[in-house]
Design an enzyme around this catalytic site. Structure first.
Site, PDB file in Angstrom:
ATOM      1  N   CYS A 259       0.806  -1.229   0.000  1.00 25.81           N
ATOM      2  CA  CYS A 259       0.000   0.000   0.000  1.00 25.81           C
ATOM      3  C   CYS A 259       0.839   1.280   0.000  1.00 25.81           C
ATOM      4  O   CYS A 259       0.643   2.165  -0.830  1.00 25.81           O
ATOM      5  CB  CYS A 259      -0.995  -0.006   1.166  1.00 25.81           C
ATOM      6  SG  CYS A 259      -0.276   0.196   2.814  1.00 25.81           S
ATOM      7  N   HIS A 308      -2.731   1.372   6.744  1.00 25.51           N
ATOM      8  CA  HIS A 308      -3.121   1.314   5.324  1.00 25.51           C
ATOM      9  C   HIS A 308      -3.316   2.715   4.761  1.00 25.51           C
ATOM     10  O   HIS A 308      -3.896   3.593   5.407  1.00 25.51           O
ATOM     11  CB  HIS A 308      -4.415   0.516   5.144  1.00 25.51           C
ATOM     12  CG  HIS A 308      -4.734   0.267   3.702  1.00 25.51           C
ATOM     13  ND1 HIS A 308      -4.010  -0.627   2.926  1.00 25.51           N
ATOM     14  CD2 HIS A 308      -5.654   0.819   2.863  1.00 25.51           C
ATOM     15  CE1 HIS A 308      -4.494  -0.630   1.700  1.00 25.51           C
ATOM     16  NE2 HIS A 308      -5.484   0.251   1.622  1.00 25.51           N
ATOM     17  N   HIS A 320      -5.905   2.228  -4.543  1.00 28.92           N
ATOM     18  CA  HIS A 320      -4.912   1.687  -3.608  1.00 28.92           C
ATOM     19  C   HIS A 320      -4.504   0.266  -3.981  1.00 28.92           C
ATOM     20  O   HIS A 320      -5.107  -0.373  -4.853  1.00 28.92           O
ATOM     21  CB  HIS A 320      -5.460   1.720  -2.178  1.00 28.92           C
ATOM     22  CG  HIS A 320      -6.623   0.785  -1.953  1.00 28.92           C
ATOM     23  ND1 HIS A 320      -6.905   0.210  -0.720  1.00 28.92           N
ATOM     24  CD2 HIS A 320      -7.600   0.316  -2.789  1.00 28.92           C
ATOM     25  CE1 HIS A 320      -7.987  -0.553  -0.818  1.00 28.92           C
ATOM     26  NE2 HIS A 320      -8.424  -0.499  -2.048  1.00 28.92           N
TER      27      HIS A 320
END
Length: 346
Positions: A259, A308, A320
Site C-alpha cells: 500500500c 493502510h 490503492h
C-alpha cells in the site's frame, strides 16, 4: 519370619512425571470432546479469518518496510562515517609527520626539546595540559600540536558514532528478520485456511475478487476516472497507470506494490519524495479530517494504527493496493474494513 520392610515409595521424579502425564491426558480428553468432527469452517468463516490474517500481515508489512528503510539509512550513514574516519586518519598522519619533521630539524641543531620527544611517542593531550611546557615550544609547534589534538578528538567522536550506528544496524536487521518471519507466518496461515476450502468454495471466493477487479477496470474503460490538479493530480494519474498491478508485501513498484509502496511510487512520478511507510506518510503535509474536504490525489489513511494508505479518487473512492491476493484498484472507502482516519494533502 515375614519381612516388616515398608513398601518402596515412588520417587519424587516419578510422581511428577505421572502427575504431568495424567494432566496431559485430561487436557487431551477435553480437547477431543470439544473438537467436533463437523467443525470445518464454511466459506464465509474462512474468508473472515483470512481477511483478518491479511490485515495483520499488512500491519507487519509496514513494520517490515520501516525496518528496511531504517537499515538503508543507517548503512549510508555508516559508510559516510567510515569514509570520514579514513580521511581523518590520513590527515592526522600527515600532521604527525609534519611534527616529526620539525623535531628532526631541531635535533640536528641540538635544540630539540625533551617534551617534543615525549609527544612523538605518546598522546599530546597530557602534554598540552602542562602550561609550563608551552613556553618551551615555538608558536609553529604549538599550532601543529593543537591541530593534532583537535583531529584526534574528532576521530574519536566519529569512531564512537560509527560504533553506535553499527549496533543500531544490528538491532534493526534483527527486527527486519522478525517482521519478515511474522509476515511469512501469517501468509502461510491464510493459505492453509484457503486450502481447506472445496474447489467450489474457492471458485466462489475467486469470483468475488474478480468482480471487484472488473468493477475497477470498468471505471477506467468508461472514462469516468476523476482528475486532480497540481502534483497530487500528477501522482494520481501515475497511480492510475498501475491499475491491475499485483500487491506484493515490501514492494515499491513498478511491477508490484504494497500500500505505501504504491503511494510513494505515485508521488515520486510527480517529482515529490515522500516517506516509505504509511505511518511516516501520515506525518507530512496538512491533515484533512472531513471526507468532504478531500481532493483527488490526497493521501487517505485507514485503521487506528494507520497501517493502510491509498490515494483519494473522488466520490468516496480510493485508488490503492489493498492486500495480498489483490491488485491495484479503485474501491469504496466504506468497504476497506478499517475506518477512514484522515487525509493528508502533500
Amino acid at each position: 519370619m515375614a519381612s516388616h520392610r515398608r513398601p518402596k515409595q515412588p520417587s519424587r521424579t516419578r510422581v511428577t512425571v505421572l502427575t504431568t502425564a495424567a494432566a496431559a491426558a485430561v487436557v487431551l480428553s477435553a480437547n477431543a470432546a470439544n473438537a467436533a468432527p463437523s467443525e470445518k469452517l464454511n466459506k464465509d468463516e474462512v474468508k473472515s479469518k483470512v481477511d483478518k490474517l491479511y490485515e495483520e500481515t499488512e500491519q507487519a508489512t509496514e513494520k517490515l518496510d520501516g525496518a528496511k528503510e531504517k537499515q538503508d539509512k543507517l548503512e549510508k550513514e555508516i559508510s559516510t562515517l567510515q569514509d570520514n574516519v579514513a580521511r581523518g586518519q590520513d590527515e592526522l598522519n600527515a600532521l604527525r609527520d609534519g611534527l616529526g619533521t620539525m623535531a628532526s630539524a631541531q635535533y640536528r641543531t641540538g635544540g630539540i626539546d625533551p617534551s617534543v620527544a615525549l609527544f612523538l611517542s605518546s598522546n599530546p593531550d597530557d602534554y598540552l595540559d602542562k602550561a609550563s611546557a608551552m613556553d618551551q615550544l615555538s608558536s609553529q609547534q604549538v599550532e601543529a600540536l593543537k591541530k593534532v589534538q583537535e583531529k584526534q578528538r574528532s576521530l574519536a567522536q566519529q569512531r564512537q558514532e560509527a560504533s553506535a550506528k553499527l549496533k543500531d544496524l544490528s538491532d534493526t536487521r534483527a527486527e527486519l528478520a522478525k517482521q519478515k518471519k511474522t509476515v511469512q507466518t501469517k501468509l502461510a496461515a491464510a493459505q492453509k485456511l484457503l486450502n481447506s476450502l472445496t474447489a467450489k468454495e474457492k471458485a466462489a471466493l475467486d469470483a468475488e475478487q474478480n468482480r471487484a477487479t472488473r468493477a475497477s477496470e470498468r471505471t477506467v474503460l468508461d472514462g469516468n476516472t476523476p482528475t486532480g490538479s497540481g502534483r497530487a493530480g500528477a501522482a494520481f494519474s501515475a497511480g492510475q497507470t498501475k491499475i491491475g498491478t499485483p500487491y506484493v508485501y515490501g514492494a515499491t513498484g513498478p511491477s508490484s506494490f504494497d500500500c505505501s509502496g504504491f503511494t510513494s511510487w505515485s508521488y515520486a512520478q510527480a517529482g515529490v519524495s515522500i516517506p516509505r511507510t504509511s505511518e511516516s506518510q501520515a506525518n507530512i503535509g496538512t491533515r484533512i479530517y472531513s471526507q468532504s474536504d478531500l481532493q483527488v490525489g490526497d493521501l487517505v489513511f485507514f485503521f487506528g494504527d494507520l497501517h493502510h494508505v491509498g490515494l483519494y479518487a473522488g466520490n468516496g473512492q480510493v485508488l490503492h493496493a489493498p492486500r495480498t491476493g489483490t491488485v491495484v484498484r479503485y474501491e469504496s472507502m466504506s468497504t476497506i474494513g478499517g475506518a477512514f482516519q484522515f487525509g493528508v494533502r502533500v
